[in-house]
Design a protein around this motif. Structure first.
Motif, PDB file in Angstrom:
ATOM      1  N   ASP A  30      30.132  41.180  71.730  1.00  0.00           N
ATOM      2  CA  ASP A  30      29.558  41.536  70.429  1.00  0.00           C
ATOM      3  C   ASP A  30      28.081  41.152  70.331  1.00  0.00           C
ATOM      4  N   ASN A  67      25.383  39.117  64.126  1.00  0.00           N
ATOM      5  CA  ASN A  67      26.703  39.267  64.706  1.00  0.00           C
ATOM      6  C   ASN A  67      27.572  38.255  63.965  1.00  0.00           C
ATOM      7  N   TYR A  92      33.806  38.060  62.008  1.00  0.00           N
ATOM      8  CA  TYR A  92      34.373  39.288  61.448  1.00  0.00           C
ATOM      9  C   TYR A  92      35.881  39.426  61.590  1.00  0.00           C
ATOM     10  N   GLY A 109      35.896  35.902  59.322  1.00  0.00           N
ATOM     11  CA  GLY A 109      35.010  36.497  58.340  1.00  0.00           C
ATOM     12  C   GLY A 109      35.587  36.572  56.945  1.00  0.00           C
ATOM     13  N   GLY A 164      38.303  39.969  56.816  1.00  0.00           N
ATOM     14  CA  GLY A 164      37.361  39.974  57.941  1.00  0.00           C
ATOM     15  C   GLY A 164      35.971  40.456  57.565  1.00  0.00           C
ATOM     16  N   VAL A 165      35.773  40.840  56.305  1.00  0.00           N
ATOM     17  CA  VAL A 165      34.470  41.404  55.911  1.00  0.00           C
ATOM     18  C   VAL A 165      33.799  40.643  54.764  1.00  0.00           C
ATOM     19  N   SER A 182      30.464  39.258  55.849  1.00  0.00           N
ATOM     20  CA  SER A 182      29.528  40.363  56.075  1.00  0.00           C
ATOM     21  C   SER A 182      29.075  41.005  54.765  1.00  0.00           C
ATOM     22  N   ALA A 199      30.456  44.717  63.405  1.00  0.00           N
ATOM     23  CA  ALA A 199      31.737  44.750  62.695  1.00  0.00           C
ATOM     24  C   ALA A 199      32.845  45.139  63.676  1.00  0.00           C
ATOM     25  N   SER A 200      34.078  44.905  63.264  1.00  0.00           N
ATOM     26  CA  SER A 200      35.230  45.174  64.128  1.00  0.00           C
ATOM     27  C   SER A 200      36.248  46.066  63.436  1.00  0.00           C
ATOM     28  N   SER A 233      39.029  44.286  61.377  1.00  0.00           N
ATOM     29  CA  SER A 233      38.767  43.909  59.980  1.00  0.00           C
ATOM     30  C   SER A 233      38.957  45.125  59.072  1.00  0.00           C
ATOM     31  N   LEU A 265      34.003  47.310  54.226  1.00  0.00           N
ATOM     32  CA  LEU A 265      32.622  46.926  54.543  1.00  0.00           C
ATOM     33  C   LEU A 265      31.688  48.121  54.403  1.00  0.00           C
TER      34      LEU A 265
END
Length: 179
Positions: free
Chosen positions: A8, A93, A96, A109, A113-114, A117, A138-139, A142, A147
């Motif tokens: 990442d 980075n 996340y 995250g 997961g967001v 972010s 981002a992934s 998530s 997001l």
């Protein structure tokens, strides 16, 4: 503990290589300083930020070893110490994965997961100058759509600038442009 550069991190580096145009860059979550030191060769000025003192210390060591590197590293929570409209680019980075940030701040995250972010996107909007850019990893694990909704609610345009498939997920480098 400091986040080690991984796939990442290199995705963010590749994204900046293709899309970064100079000016003042702030990297949030600088880890060991790899992205900030790289960006210092293309930017007018770079500031790497991390909440962990150990990350700031290791980043400073890398910058000293690079010698011709114009970058400062500061310990801070995201973009709190920065004035409004003070940066051209914010890059991160961030953690996340969908898990509690307090459990493992290096990778978690928030519940979806967001959350980290999304907070960063709002803070970056304040710090970025007009036509400033946010580069954010981002992934697919998530809540990626959530997001994107947050980003589209703030920024004039949002695009997937780079994408990488790993074993069980896709990683994205998002580029958002402030109006």
């Amino acid at each position: 503990m400091v986040y080690e550069p991984r796939e990442d991190t290199f995705l963010l580096l590749d994204c900046l290589k293709r899309g970064f145009r100079g000016g003042v860059l702030v990297e949030v979550g600088c880890g060991k300083g790899v992205v900030s030191v790289y960006a210092s060769n293309r930017a007018d000025y770079v500031v790497g930020v991390d909440i962990a003192w150990e990350a700031v210390r290791l980043s400073r060591e890398l910058a000293r070893a690079s010698k011709e590197c114009l970058v400062d590293f500061v310990q801070a929570d995201m973009l709190n110490p920065f004035r409004d409209s003070s940066a051209d680019v914010v890059a991160s980075n961030p953690p996340y994965l969908p898990c509690d940030y307090r459990e493992d701040p290096l990778v978690c995250g928030g519940e979806d997961g967001v959350e980290f972010s999304a907070r960063l996107a709002r803070e970056a909007f304040r710090v970025l100058r007009r036509s400033g850019e946010l580069f954010l990893v981002a992934s697919s694990i998530s809540n990626f759509e959530r997001l994107l909704d947050v980003l589209r609610g703030l920024y004039a345009s949002v695009e997937v600038a780079e994408e990488r498939r790993l074993f069980f997920e896709k990683l994205f480098c998002l580029r958002a442009l402030k109006p």
